[in-house]
Design a protein around this motif. Structure first.
Motif, short mmCIF file in Angstrom:
data_model
loop_
_atom_site.label_atom_id
_atom_site.label_comp_id
_atom_site.label_asym_id
_atom_site.label_seq_id
_atom_site.Cartn_x
_atom_site.Cartn_y
_atom_site.Cartn_z
N VAL A 184 0.76 -1.09 0.08
CA VAL A 184 -0.06 0.12 0.05
C VAL A 184 0.63 1.25 -0.21
CG1 VAL A 184 -1.50 1.13 0.94
CG2 VAL A 184 -1.49 -1.10 1.50
N VAL A 185 0.47 2.58 -0.77
CA VAL A 185 1.26 3.51 -0.59
C VAL A 185 0.31 4.08 -0.33
CG1 VAL A 185 2.13 5.29 -2.59
CG2 VAL A 185 1.91 2.55 -3.14
N ASP A 186 1.03 5.24 0.60
CA ASP A 186 0.41 6.25 0.77
C ASP A 186 0.30 6.91 0.38
OD1 ASP A 186 2.45 7.47 2.18
OD2 ASP A 186 2.70 6.38 3.78
N ASP A 187 -0.47 8.60 1.19
CA ASP A 187 -0.83 10.01 0.60
C ASP A 187 0.77 10.55 0.42
OD1 ASP A 187 -3.33 9.47 -0.02
OD2 ASP A 187 -3.97 11.08 2.13
N ASP A 188 1.74 9.87 1.12
CA ASP A 188 3.22 10.64 0.93
C ASP A 188 3.79 10.31 0.80
OD1 ASP A 188 2.76 12.41 2.65
OD2 ASP A 188 3.11 11.44 4.77
N GLY A 189 3.47 9.24 -0.49
CA GLY A 189 4.22 8.18 -1.78
C GLY A 189 4.98 7.05 -0.41
N LYS A 190 5.46 6.86 0.49
CA LYS A 190 5.73 5.41 1.60
C LYS A 190 4.92 4.02 0.45
CE LYS A 190 7.73 4.08 5.90
NZ LYS A 190 7.70 4.99 6.92
#
Length: 104
Positions: A14-20
């Motif tokens: 899963v990629v979060d809103d910060d791209g992590k």
């Protein structure tokens, strides 16, 4: 990624809103009568310290489809979250109790 990861696990990134990127094991998935889909995920860590520091909470997300792509989103409605959370809880308890009985 650690060599210790069980290859039988269903791994989801899963990629979060910060791209992590965050790596999870998919514990279960359900589809409701209205066609809504949900997944129950457990974090997977490479670092032993992260494993020890994890609170063990299962992440429950809704699966949305857009332009042929699947997206995982947080469940915003409290009643929906409680209903789906209870379904997953019952299913996971049943699954792991059944596995324990099979192992005896």
């Amino acid at each position: 990624m650690s060599d210790d990861i069980n290859m039988d696990m269903d791994i989801v990134t899963v990629v979060d809103d910060d791209g992590k990127e965050h790596i999870f094991e998919e514990l279960d998935r359900i589809e409701t009568d209205d066609g809504s889909r949900y997944v129950a995920l457990l974090p997977v860590y490479d670092d032993e310290i992260e494993i020890l520091e994890d609170d063990g909470d299962v992440l429950i997300l809704k699966v949305l489809e857009e332009d042929g792509e699947s997206y995982l989103v947080q469940i915003e409605d409290d009643d929906e979250f409680e209903t789906i959370g209870n379904i997953f809880e019952d299913r996971l308890i049943e699954k792991y109790e059944s596995e324990e009985e099979d192992g005896e």
